[in-house]
Design an enzyme around this catalytic site. Structure first.
Site, PDB file in Angstrom:
ATOM      1  CD  GLU A  40      35.138 -11.430  72.493  1.00 53.64           C
ATOM      2  OE1 GLU A  40      34.703 -11.741  71.371  1.00 53.64           O
ATOM      3  OE2 GLU A  40      34.815 -10.388  73.085  1.00 53.64           O
ATOM      4  NE  ARG A  44      31.721  -8.012  78.725  1.00 55.04           N
ATOM      5  CZ  ARG A  44      30.552  -8.139  78.170  1.00 55.04           C
ATOM      6  NH1 ARG A  44      29.562  -8.666  78.841  1.00 55.04           N
ATOM      7  NH2 ARG A  44      30.371  -7.751  76.934  1.00 55.04           N
ATOM      8  CE  LYS A 128      32.154  -7.689  70.512  1.00 50.73           C
ATOM      9  NZ  LYS A 128      32.687  -8.593  71.521  1.00 50.73           N
TER      10      LYS A 128
END
Ligand code: 3PG
Length: 207
Positions: A40, A44, A128
């Protein structure tokens, strides 16, 4: 095999924040050597899209999740770069609808009953669960699974080698994600052998 099946099979998702896209392929190869053909790559950092692009080109066998996708513009960036699946830390109906309209796989984040109900409203059944440990971890997933017993969870946030099995032992958990084998420190210091070692250790602990 569809992406959910792959995620279910692989079980551990390294969650990565890359500052420099030049490290992306070395990192991906370190993970593959450790037995994980999945990552993943989070938005960010500004290097996310270039990192996804580089990994896709050099390691096409990897299932590439674009993480921390917070805007529809980032959905486009992620997909254009070669991301296979979009993941978000929270539930944003606009992003979910956008992904669905483009037939892009999306796994939104939830942490509460109300957010799960929003997911159900959008016909999403894999979410998630973030931030897992801070939100009560295994105990909270078990409690949420009472009323929402068709929902499958992909917990991340505070998961590590010590507690990952507690999550994976739950039938409603399809995989766990975490940064413990791909910390910023390890990447910054280019400790790719250490990343492979930690990855192997995590994969072995599944046995
Ligand atoms: C995520 O984005 O999924 C999490 O921040 C990963 O959490 P961790 O760094 O606590 O493993």
């Amino acid at each position: 095999m569809d992406y959910i099946e792959k995620i279910k099979k692989i079980k551990i998702i390294p969650v990565i924040a890359l500052d420099d896209a030049n490290d992306a392929v070395l990192l991906a190869k370190a993970l593959i050597s450790g037995g994980l053909q999945i990552a993943e790559v989070t938005f960010r950092t500004d290097a996310a899209a270039d990192s996804i692009k580089a990994i896709k080109k050099e390691c096409p066998e990897m299932l590439l999740i674009a993480g921390t996708v917070l805007t529809t513009a980032q959905v486009d960036e992620a997909i254009n770069a070669g991301g296979d699946v979009i993941v978000a830390p929270g539930f944003n109906g606009k992003i979910v609808d956008y992904c669905k309209s483009k037939r892009v796989p999306i796994i939104p984040g939830v942490a509460t009953a109300s957010e799960i109900e929003q997911a159900i409203e959008h016909e999403i059944n894999v979410v998630k669960f973030f931030p897992a440990e801070a939100m009560g971890g295994v105990k909270t997933i078990k409690a949420l699974s009472g009323p929402y017993n068709k929902i499958k969870f992909m917990p991340t946030g505070g998961i590590n080698l010590e507690n990952m099995k507690d999550y994976l032992n739950l039938s409603q958990v399809i995989s766990v994600g975490g940064s413990w084998m791909v910390s910023k420190e390890l990447i910054k210091n280019k400790k790719f052998d250490e990343i492979t070692k930690l990855t192997l250790e995590a994969v072995k602990s599944l046995d």
